[in-house]
Write an enzyme that holds these catalytic residues in place. Sequence first.
Site, PDB file in Angstrom:
ATOM      1  N   GLU A 173      -5.021 -13.659  44.527  1.00  0.00           N
ATOM      2  CA  GLU A 173      -5.677 -14.385  43.122  1.00  0.00           C
ATOM      3  C   GLU A 173      -6.158 -12.530  42.154  1.00  0.00           C
ATOM      4  O   GLU A 173      -6.734 -12.205  42.680  1.00  0.00           O
ATOM      5  CB  GLU A 173      -6.816 -14.738  43.405  1.00  0.00           C
ATOM      6  N   ARG A 216      -8.096  -7.691  35.795  1.00  0.00           N
ATOM      7  CA  ARG A 216      -9.646  -6.749  34.927  1.00  0.00           C
ATOM      8  C   ARG A 216      -9.165  -5.122  34.941  1.00  0.00           C
ATOM      9  O   ARG A 216     -10.213  -5.126  34.298  1.00  0.00           O
ATOM     10  CB  ARG A 216     -11.567  -7.425  36.061  1.00  0.00           C
ATOM     11  N   LYS A 242     -11.614 -24.943  39.416  1.00  0.00           N
ATOM     12  CA  LYS A 242     -13.310 -23.653  40.168  1.00  0.00           C
ATOM     13  C   LYS A 242     -14.452 -23.470  39.487  1.00  0.00           C
ATOM     14  O   LYS A 242     -15.017 -23.933  38.760  1.00  0.00           O
ATOM     15  CB  LYS A 242     -12.730 -22.197  39.169  1.00  0.00           C
TER      16      LYS A 242
END
Length: 213
Positions: A46, A50, A134
């Site tokens: 993953e 960002r 999640k």
Amino acid sequence: MNAPTSLTALQVMQDCPVIPVIVLKDVAHAVPMARALLAGGIRMLEVTLRTPQALACIEAIARDLPEAVVGAGTVRSRADAQAAASAGARFAVSPGYTSAVGQACRDAKLALLPGVASSSEIMMACEDGFTELKFFPAVQAGGVGMLKAWSGPFFDAKFCPTGGITLQNAPDFLALDNVVCVGGSWLVPANVAETGDWGRVTRLAMETQVLRK
């Protein structure tokens, strides 16, 4: 080149006990980081959206390491989902959930792990057909106790707790029936890219193999 086969969120979760949460600031670090994780037995990667370089990093990994399965984290909008898919991501992870993000990932053919931190968010995601979720931020939002409480009313949901997870507390989460895997940033320490100590990443990845359920 053959198109990659489609994935389900459950397949992403079941591949390894830990999905590494990766923040990359330099495209030159993307493939060495991914290669180090692969050497340690982890192929679901993953890469969080960002940083300005994140999409280019996803593209580099998808292009150069077809044995890896790269996904995009911090997917918050339709534009994020479309850009991630175009870069070669095969799954998406979101910090929260909206129906718009869920539909965007379906349209982009991205397996989605939507972020939830409350019963209402779980109900919203499940209503839209997402039952692999999640739990974020896991430790801060109630940890193991919250997951135990959810196991009754949400017996059909499976979770990947992320946020505050470490090698030390991961076994407590993985021992729960409704937890399939965890997400962890400890596998990719912030200073590793600068030092080029890719062997450390491989060692940290290998340590997670003892967590297999």
